[in-house]
Design a protein around this motif. Structure first.
Motif, PDB file in Angstrom:
ATOM      1  N   CYS A 108      45.019  67.568  41.531  1.00 36.49           N
ATOM      2  CA  CYS A 108      45.880  66.464  41.384  1.00 36.49           C
ATOM      3  C   CYS A 108      45.521  65.385  41.004  1.00 36.49           C
ATOM      4  O   CYS A 108      44.183  64.830  40.869  1.00 36.49           O
ATOM      5  N   PRO A 109      46.447  65.059  39.798  1.00 39.78           N
ATOM      6  CA  PRO A 109      46.610  64.519  38.652  1.00 39.78           C
ATOM      7  C   PRO A 109      46.487  62.837  39.187  1.00 39.78           C
ATOM      8  O   PRO A 109      45.713  62.005  38.582  1.00 39.78           O
ATOM      9  N   GLN A 110      46.489  62.742  40.594  1.00 38.30           N
ATOM     10  CA  GLN A 110      47.123  60.895  40.931  1.00 38.30           C
ATOM     11  C   GLN A 110      45.773  60.290  41.565  1.00 38.30           C
ATOM     12  O   GLN A 110      45.620  59.369  41.909  1.00 38.30           O
ATOM     13  N   GLN A 127      42.282  61.160  56.381  1.00 38.25           N
ATOM     14  CA  GLN A 127      41.852  61.296  58.195  1.00 38.25           C
ATOM     15  C   GLN A 127      43.000  62.787  58.177  1.00 38.25           C
ATOM     16  O   GLN A 127      42.929  63.859  58.723  1.00 38.25           O
ATOM     17  N   ALA A 128      43.612  62.521  57.094  1.00 40.89           N
ATOM     18  CA  ALA A 128      44.521  64.153  57.219  1.00 40.89           C
ATOM     19  C   ALA A 128      43.823  65.195  56.866  1.00 40.89           C
ATOM     20  O   ALA A 128      44.249  66.789  57.225  1.00 40.89           O
ATOM     21  N   LEU A 155      43.222  70.053  50.045  1.00 39.78           N
ATOM     22  CA  LEU A 155      43.581  68.240  49.512  1.00 39.78           C
ATOM     23  C   LEU A 155      45.295  68.045  48.267  1.00 39.78           C
ATOM     24  O   LEU A 155      45.486  67.311  48.155  1.00 39.78           O
ATOM     25  N   ALA A 156      44.664  69.229  47.030  1.00 41.77           N
ATOM     26  CA  ALA A 156      45.827  68.968  46.622  1.00 41.77           C
ATOM     27  C   ALA A 156      47.295  68.886  47.489  1.00 41.77           C
ATOM     28  O   ALA A 156      48.841  68.473  47.282  1.00 41.77           O
ATOM     29  N   ASP A 157      47.189  70.666  48.831  1.00 43.07           N
ATOM     30  CA  ASP A 157      48.322  70.297  49.358  1.00 43.07           C
ATOM     31  C   ASP A 157      48.960  69.090  49.740  1.00 43.07           C
ATOM     32  O   ASP A 157      50.460  68.755  50.239  1.00 43.07           O
ATOM     33  N   THR A 176      52.412  67.665  49.137  1.00 42.84           N
ATOM     34  CA  THR A 176      53.614  66.999  50.786  1.00 42.84           C
ATOM     35  C   THR A 176      53.232  65.584  51.587  1.00 42.84           C
ATOM     36  O   THR A 176      54.065  65.448  52.006  1.00 42.84           O
ATOM     37  N   ARG A 177      53.073  64.576  50.812  1.00 47.36           N
ATOM     38  CA  ARG A 177      52.296  63.291  50.784  1.00 47.36           C
ATOM     39  C   ARG A 177      51.927  63.736  53.241  1.00 47.36           C
ATOM     40  O   ARG A 177      52.747  62.713  53.991  1.00 47.36           O
ATOM     41  N   ARG A 178      51.228  64.520  53.325  1.00 47.10           N
ATOM     42  CA  ARG A 178      51.590  64.394  54.704  1.00 47.10           C
ATOM     43  C   ARG A 178      50.000  63.536  55.150  1.00 47.10           C
ATOM     44  O   ARG A 178      49.565  63.538  56.628  1.00 47.10           O
ATOM     45  N   TRP A 179      49.401  62.659  54.690  1.00 46.93           N
ATOM     46  CA  TRP A 179      48.611  61.642  54.873  1.00 46.93           C
ATOM     47  C   TRP A 179      49.325  60.778  55.173  1.00 46.93           C
ATOM     48  O   TRP A 179      49.123  59.749  55.381  1.00 46.93           O
ATOM     49  N   ASP A 180      50.721  60.747  54.489  1.00 49.13           N
ATOM     50  CA  ASP A 180      51.578  59.322  54.897  1.00 49.13           C
ATOM     51  C   ASP A 180      51.916  59.368  56.056  1.00 49.13           C
ATOM     52  O   ASP A 180      53.010  59.045  56.857  1.00 49.13           O
ATOM     53  N   LYS A 181      51.321  59.543  57.190  1.00 45.32           N
ATOM     54  CA  LYS A 181      51.353  58.867  59.016  1.00 45.32           C
ATOM     55  C   LYS A 181      50.557  57.769  59.830  1.00 45.32           C
ATOM     56  O   LYS A 181      49.991  57.491  58.873  1.00 45.32           O
ATOM     57  N   PRO A 182      51.116  57.338  60.401  1.00 43.13           N
ATOM     58  CA  PRO A 182      50.912  55.749  60.983  1.00 43.13           C
ATOM     59  C   PRO A 182      49.420  56.803  61.887  1.00 43.13           C
ATOM     60  O   PRO A 182      48.094  56.051  61.566  1.00 43.13           O
ATOM     61  N   GLU A 183      49.370  58.006  62.097  1.00 39.08           N
ATOM     62  CA  GLU A 183      48.171  58.164  62.981  1.00 39.08           C
ATOM     63  C   GLU A 183      46.963  58.317  61.889  1.00 39.08           C
ATOM     64  O   GLU A 183      45.469  58.629  62.726  1.00 39.08           O
TER      65      GLU A 183
END
Lengths: 405, 405
Positions: free
Chosen positions: B316-318, B346-347, B384-386, B390-397
């Motif tokens: 996770c270099p970011q 949250q994700a 966490l890396a996945d 995949t930016r699965r965290w990028d959701k309104p909820e």
């Protein structure tokens, strides 16, 4: 088993089944530690295994742990005539006394007298002494006899701090009357409801009380050392600061700012993370009160205590009534004085009648209408009479003082 | 399932079975709320149904409820290098901070500075601000950066009050070194061990700490809002007064005297009736530590956190490490910074990896060697890396802030 005539029309009779009364016990100590409501173990188990064990940290949101002090506070508020949002359940009674006393003194900075009486529960006085020493501003703790409070109210008094029902005699102060007199002199009124909440009808709002505190583990049956509660009159809530400024009383606890900013309302009087297990027990215990009218409790309480006094006085001439004879002047407890009271109480306990003893010579019996019948109190009086008649109390094992009396 | 190589010689591996870890969960939040030890529900049930339900008021003596604050205190004391009889478990951490800070200030009446740092947990600072306002004696709360504490120590400082392990970064203060420097300037040292007790070896006695407080519900697994603890160095115990003078700290609480006289020892810092249910849960939870060496916990904690950092940084270099890179400078937690950290956490939680978030951008992961394996932390890092890839965290909820974060 024949019903006592007064038990026949008891509107609260069915409530006894909601409590776990140990076999063979007549429990006259609900003024010290209320009996376990039967549904509480399952509820607590659910909090432990499901909320803590399974939902873990998420329960602060998902099971509203974060609002538990307010939710419990509102349930208690209904029993003591407090507006919604005026009561929080938190900390111990002693800690809450500190908070409201410091808050009250800060509202009367030019006055130096804290007025109390010698019927107040000692910890309230200790807290006042500790605060006095801490502030070091020349406050005086004036302790008078209960009947002299009125005369001692003058314009030097910053705060009148009283326990409504005397923990030994059960004597009840006139909350509305004394609060009015205090206000007439410009003083604030703090009421400790430790022996009132759940025991007698209380109307904080109607009486104009400024602050109140009370206990969760006596008549409210919240469990040993259950969190206490605290009331601030609505018109004072934005004026007062808590001397114990903690993150739970912060406007935005999860912003983790370095500066304290009190939240709006009585919640600013909360301090640290709430004791969720103890608080959940208290919350569940209050279910029992949901469909109860405090006037029904009062009516039965008077009836129970009148029967008890009558039976004891008829059979035990050696005992002296230590409580007001007028039931309207008593809370939900009755005391009898006897030099060897400690031993008599131990003998009673050994035979399943549980009361307690308060130095120097007070045998104290609490009446909890939710789980006591008239038959119970008649039986208890008979056992007491028999113990006295046969001097069964006069044994060494009943005279050794335990750590907690 | 193949064992991670580092799990093969884990001397603490068997301990995991003592805890109720929910199915499918990797719990990296034991620094916020410790996991339920499996034996606690039964023990608590026994306290509720047998001690409260059956023995009722007699349990204060028969089940030693009255000594529970001291008994729990001694169990905690063993983990933090405190002499027997120097620790009591009571109240909340915030309330205990108030007590020790007021006590410490009273020992340095001619000095006005309370020195702390901006890595302290905010409630400690709020309490200091509240006390400052209450005392109204010109005290100054000086808040510096953690690395500037040493330079800020001078002869104006009455009390240095620090949290040993930073709640966000995990940075550890040198307790012995800073205490010595404080003493060299004539100041007293208060240590908050909220993120230390049960997490890292602590030696209060060896470090010469004057006072300490800490938390029962994090690494000690005492349950939500478990009572906190408080330490007073033996040589100060007879000198200090509690600002919260309550009946439990009285020399003879059941004499019901009107005057406060503090009991000998640290018990004078207790106040009101202890919350027996919450305290019993904490007492039972401490069983798990009875046969554990804190050095073993530390060794595994370092190993877990090193593996986690390595795995996260590799994948996770970011993310930016928000904790000291040197494991000796860290407690038992690791933080990574990320602008959308709240949503990422949250994700993660939605996928069973429970950490938490601290404003403004800190994703916080706690390592509890008693119930985590190296496989757990490797798996957590992979998830966490996945989620990031995949930016699965990028959701309104995942972006709606809950009341408690």
């Amino acid at each position: 088993m024949t019903l006592h005539p007064l038990d026949q029309n008891d509107v609260l009779a069915a409530k006894k089944a909601a409590f776990q009364i140990p076999e063979g016990v007549i429990y006259l100590d609900g003024n010290s530690l209320g009996v376990l409501p039967k549904h509480v173990p399952d509820r607590l188990q659910e909090v432990v295994t499901r909320e803590w064990g399974t939902s873990l940290i998420k329960s602060w949101n998902d099971h509203s742990w974060i609002d538990l002090p307010q939710r419990v506070g509102d349930r208690i508020g209904r029993l003591i005539g407090a507006d919604k949002g005026s009561v929080v359940a938190c900390d111990s009674t002693s800690v809450n006394v500190f908070k409201v006393l410091a808050a009250a003194l800060s509202l009367r900075p030019d006055r130096k007298v804290i007025l109390s009486d010698n019927g107040n529960f000692p910890t309230d006085l200790y807290v006042a002494q500790g605060l006095q020493a801490l502030l070091d501003k020349g406050h005086e703790l004036k302790i008078v006899a209960p009947e002299d409070v009125e005369a001692a109210l003058n314009e030097d008094v910053a705060v009148m701090m009283l326990t409504q029902v005397d923990y030994r005699s059960g004597r009840v102060h006139d909350m509305a009357g004394l609060t009015q007199l205090a206000h007439d002199k410009g003083a604030l009124a703090i009421w400790d409801l430790a022996h009132s909440a759940g025991a007698i009808p209380v109307n904080l709002s109607g009486a104009g009380a400024d602050f109140a505190v009370g206990c969760g583990y006596k008549y409210l049956n919240g469990g040993p050392g259950a969190p206490a509660f605290l009331y601030v009159a609505p018109h004072l809530q934005e004026e007062v600061a808590s001397p114990l400024a903690g993150w739970m009383g912060h406007e935005a606890p999860f912003a983790f700012d370095l500066d304290y900013r009190p939240v709006t309302g009585v919640s600013r009087m909360t301090v640290g993370t709430p004791a969720i297990l103890s608080l959940s027990s208290l919350h569940a215990a209050l279910d029992v009160f949901e469909d109860v009218d405090m006037n029904d409790i009062r009516q039965k309480s008077v009836s129970l205590s009148e029967v008890f006094i009558q039976e004891v006085e008829r059979q035990c001439p050696q005992l002296e009534l230590g409580s007001p004879r007028d039931p309207q002047a008593r809370g939900s407890q009755v005391s009898f004085r006897f030099d060897d009271g400690y031993a008599v109480v131990q003998a009673l306990i050994a035979e399943g009648v549980i009361g307690d003893f308060r130095a120097p010579d007070i045998m104290r019996f609490g009446f909890t209408p939710l789980y006591l019948s008239h038959k119970d109190v008649v039986d208890a009086a008979a056992i007491l009479a028999d113990i006295l008649a046969t001097r069964r109390w006069d044994k060494p094992e009943f005279k050794t003082r335990a750590k907690v009396t």
